[in-house]
Design a protein around this motif. Sequence first.
Motif, short mmCIF file in Angstrom:
data_model
loop_
_atom_site.label_atom_id
_atom_site.label_comp_id
_atom_site.label_asym_id
_atom_site.label_seq_id
_atom_site.Cartn_x
_atom_site.Cartn_y
_atom_site.Cartn_z
N GLU A 43 -7.11 3.31 -0.03
CA GLU A 43 -6.06 2.95 -0.91
C GLU A 43 -5.73 2.22 0.20
O GLU A 43 -4.42 0.74 -0.46
CB GLU A 43 -5.45 3.87 0.37
N PHE A 44 -5.92 0.83 0.83
CA PHE A 44 -5.85 -0.50 1.55
C PHE A 44 -6.48 -1.62 1.01
O PHE A 44 -6.73 -2.83 1.08
CB PHE A 44 -5.82 -0.54 2.45
N PHE A 45 -7.28 -1.35 -0.31
CA PHE A 45 -8.37 -2.37 -0.84
C PHE A 45 -7.14 -3.11 -1.96
O PHE A 45 -6.81 -2.80 -3.10
CB PHE A 45 -8.96 -1.68 -1.75
N ALA A 46 -7.37 -4.29 -1.70
CA ALA A 46 -6.33 -4.99 -2.69
C ALA A 46 -7.37 -5.89 -3.90
O ALA A 46 -8.61 -6.03 -3.14
CB ALA A 46 -5.49 -6.50 -1.82
N SER A 47 -6.92 -5.78 -5.04
CA SER A 47 -7.78 -6.62 -6.26
C SER A 47 -7.03 -8.33 -5.95
O SER A 47 -5.54 -8.70 -5.54
CB SER A 47 -7.54 -6.18 -7.10
N VAL B 30 -2.52 -13.51 -7.89
CA VAL B 30 -1.95 -12.70 -7.79
C VAL B 30 -2.72 -11.51 -7.03
O VAL B 30 -3.63 -10.79 -7.52
CB VAL B 30 -0.96 -12.22 -8.95
N TYR B 31 -2.40 -11.28 -6.02
CA TYR B 31 -2.82 -10.18 -5.10
C TYR B 31 -2.14 -8.86 -5.67
O TYR B 31 -0.70 -8.97 -5.91
CB TYR B 31 -3.05 -10.25 -3.90
N PHE B 32 -2.52 -7.54 -5.52
CA PHE B 32 -2.20 -6.31 -6.13
C PHE B 32 -3.12 -5.02 -5.46
O PHE B 32 -4.30 -5.35 -5.00
CB PHE B 32 -2.05 -6.21 -7.63
N PRO C 269 -4.48 -0.83 -5.86
CA PRO C 269 -4.78 -0.55 -7.42
C PRO C 269 -3.38 0.24 -7.84
O PRO C 269 -3.41 0.24 -9.21
CB PRO C 269 -5.41 0.72 -6.63
N LYS C 270 -2.38 0.19 -7.27
CA LYS C 270 -1.27 1.70 -8.25
C LYS C 270 -0.09 -0.05 -8.28
O LYS C 270 0.41 0.67 -9.22
CB LYS C 270 -0.64 2.40 -6.85
N GLY C 271 0.05 -1.02 -8.16
CA GLY C 271 0.62 -2.23 -8.69
C GLY C 271 -0.29 -3.39 -9.70
O GLY C 271 0.70 -4.24 -9.83
N LYS C 272 -1.25 -2.70 -10.34
CA LYS C 272 -1.99 -3.14 -11.31
C LYS C 272 -0.75 -4.10 -12.45
O LYS C 272 -0.91 -4.99 -12.32
CB LYS C 272 -2.89 -2.40 -12.09
N GLU C 273 -0.35 -3.04 -13.01
CA GLU C 273 1.07 -3.40 -14.19
C GLU C 273 1.79 -3.99 -13.79
O GLU C 273 2.25 -5.07 -14.49
CB GLU C 273 1.45 -1.90 -14.33
N LEU C 274 2.59 -4.30 -12.08
CA LEU C 274 3.41 -4.84 -12.09
C LEU C 274 2.53 -6.13 -11.53
O LEU C 274 3.61 -7.36 -11.80
CB LEU C 274 4.00 -4.28 -10.43
N ALA C 275 1.72 -6.22 -10.45
CA ALA C 275 0.88 -7.76 -11.16
C ALA C 275 1.01 -7.97 -12.13
O ALA C 275 0.76 -9.90 -12.04
CB ALA C 275 -0.80 -7.07 -10.07
N GLU C 276 0.48 -7.49 -13.54
CA GLU C 276 -0.24 -8.43 -14.86
C GLU C 276 1.44 -9.11 -15.17
O GLU C 276 1.88 -10.27 -15.88
CB GLU C 276 -0.15 -6.90 -15.81
N TYR C 277 2.57 -8.60 -14.85
CA TYR C 277 4.48 -8.87 -14.65
C TYR C 277 4.30 -10.05 -14.36
O TYR C 277 5.39 -11.14 -15.55
CB TYR C 277 4.92 -8.28 -15.32
#
Length: 100
Positions: A51-55, A64-66, A68-76
């Motif tokens: 849950e705390f693994f950031a990409s 831009v770090y994010f 897993p659940k924030g992938k769409e926001l990171a793309e924006y």
Amino acid sequence: MRRNARIVLGLLAVILLLTTCPAKAQFYNGLNMSFGKNRIQYPKSDVLESEFFASFYRYDRYDVYFYPKGKELAEYVSRYAYREMARMENFFEFSISKRI
């Protein structure tokens, strides 16, 4: 009259002594940490490390770090940052030379 004045002065002295005692609540163990250390505490119950693994997305001028659940926001944010960096550099007449 003198007796009343002594009582009042005595009460003021006691109040002054009680209010000038040092407050020890502000000195906690975290104060001794050096500046810039992360102090994030995670709950110890059933929390998966995944849950705390950031990409991150790496671009020429910024990352831009994010999570897993924030992938769409990171793309924006990636698209928005690209447009805004150009706009801000033009506005301030200054070029950002280092990676953000």
